[in-house]
Design an enzyme around this catalytic site. Structure first.
Site, PDB file in Angstrom:
ATOM      1  CB  CYS A  33      16.077   7.907  -2.578  1.00 20.55           C
ATOM      2  SG  CYS A  33      15.509   8.769  -1.094  1.00 20.55           S
TER       3      CYS A  33
ATOM      4  CB  SER B 147      -0.927   0.017   1.222  1.00 20.92           C
ATOM      5  OG  SER B 147      -0.168   0.056   2.429  1.00 20.92           O
ATOM      6  N   GLY B 148       2.174   1.149   0.165  1.00 25.39           N
ATOM      7  CA  GLY B 148       3.042   2.315   0.215  1.00 25.39           C
ATOM      8  C   GLY B 148       3.404   2.840  -1.164  1.00 25.39           C
TER       9      GLY B 148
ATOM     10  CG  ASN C 247      11.905  10.160  -4.457  1.00 26.09           C
ATOM     11  OD1 ASN C 247      11.631  11.002  -5.306  1.00 26.09           O
ATOM     12  ND2 ASN C 247      11.029   9.759  -3.549  1.00 26.09           N
TER      13      ASN C 247
END
Length: 351
Positions: free
Chosen positions: A149, A10-11, A318
């Site tokens: 990132c 879900s991220g 990122n």
């Protein structure tokens, strides 16, 4: 087909993993895991993904080992540490996008991740690094830890100086600027639109754990190469993309031509790192907007003769090169596929 599972579905990084896996010719998405949104479909969680995969988010148990060949952990570091202990040696390949296993040195890990308790034996077994620099180690790796990132951009920017030219760097000062997606979906007051829009927020002005992992990694490649590496990080109002500016001081003699040639030579065989001249396009580069949606990292090196420093600029998306994209890139290497498989998309600009 290589069966792939995503935990943390879900991220934001999980959503990009789903997007990239479903476009990949050799990967099949067979499992979605999480602790929240149980029973929800990807299309409900990610408005851009109107996909009917026949999958919903499920709890993670040992039983998923029979469903996947590679499992991506797009989860917070404490969760990744727990799941890695549960699934190591059961799943053929675990690819962790969190910080749980990035820093190998125990003292440094405890300093920057004090709440992340991990198994010592697993910390020693995880292969960590940017795929361009550790590709040979990924070929048979069962446990893979990917850089953050910021760390991806900084490492790709500094590697030609340290591992290519073999310079001794006295001091490296990094200025990093990242969009709001770098903080994930946690609800925090500074990330609310009235505060974030138009802001340049110094959220980590005197230190950042991604700088610690860069130092830890490059120290293994060339001990003592960097005497001091520090970082200040700022949040800016765009959503995707980041830019790192590394200011490098060394006593070694260099000039612009030597630096440019060294970077081109170092990344000649690596299609996802684009060595660019600062003024080669209509806008100065690197600029994050020139890589959005792609797995590219744009790098520029400049010699500041008056200031006695080397300036290295690196820009990437990122969520792609800094997370999901390089996770797919590492998986391609791990399973013997061409490195660019499923990652040939060009940047989207303007965005």
């Amino acid at each position: 087909m290589i069966r792939a599972g995503v935990v943390g579905a879900s991220g934001l990084a999980g959503g990009d993993l789903i997007r990239l896996i479903t476009q990949h010719p050799d990967l099949e998405l067979t499992f979605l895991g999480g602790s929240s949104h149980i029973g929800r479909r990807p299309a409900e969680l990610h408005p851009g993904l109107r996909l009917d995969l026949g999958l919903t988010v499920q709890p993670v148990t040992e039983g998923i080992a029979d469903q996947v060949d590679v499992l991506f952990l797009a989860t917070p570091a404490p969760v990744s540490a727990e799941l890695s202990a549960l699934l190591a040696d059961r799943v053929p390949a675990v690819v962790d996008l969190s910080g749980a296993f990035r820093i190998r040195t125990p003292e440094l890990h405890d300093r920057w991740y004090p709440k992340v308790k991990r198994r010592t034996d697993l910390a020693d077994r995880f292969v960590y690094g940017v795929p361009e620099l550790i590709g040979d180690q990924l070929a048979d790796a069962a446990l893979i830890s990917l850089p953050g990132c910021y760390a991806t951009a900084i490492t790709l920017g500094l590697a030609p100086l340290v591992l290519g030219l073999g310079l001794d760097l006295k001091t490296v000062v990094v200025d990093g600027k990242s969009g709001s997606s770098g903080g994930g979906l946690r609800l925090r007051t500074p990330d609310l639109h009235p505060f974030r829009s138009g802001a340049i927020a110094p959220y980590s002005p005197t230190g950042h754990r991604h700088a610690a992992e860069v130092g830890d990694f490059l120290e293994r490649g060339k001990p003592g190469a960097i005497r001091s590496l520090s970082m200040s990080a700022y949040g800016v109002s765009h959503v995707r993309g980041l830019l790192t500016s590394s200011y490098v001081f060394t006593d070694d003699a260099v000039d612009q031509r030597e630096l440019q040639r060294a970077y081109v030579r170092f990344y000649k065989e690596h299609r996802f790192v684009r060595v660019r001249r600062h003024a080669e396009t209509l806008i100065p580069v690197p600029d994050p907007q020139a890589v959005l949606g792609s797995n590219f990292c744009d790098v520029t090196v400049l010699h500041d003769e008056e200031g006695g420093r080397i300036v290295v600029l690196a820009a990437l998306d990122n969520l792609v090169k800094g997370a999901a994209g390089q996770a797919i890139q590492a998986t391609n290497i791990r399973f013997g596929l061409p490195e660019e498989t499923g990652l040939t998309m060009q940047p989207v600009m303007p965005a």
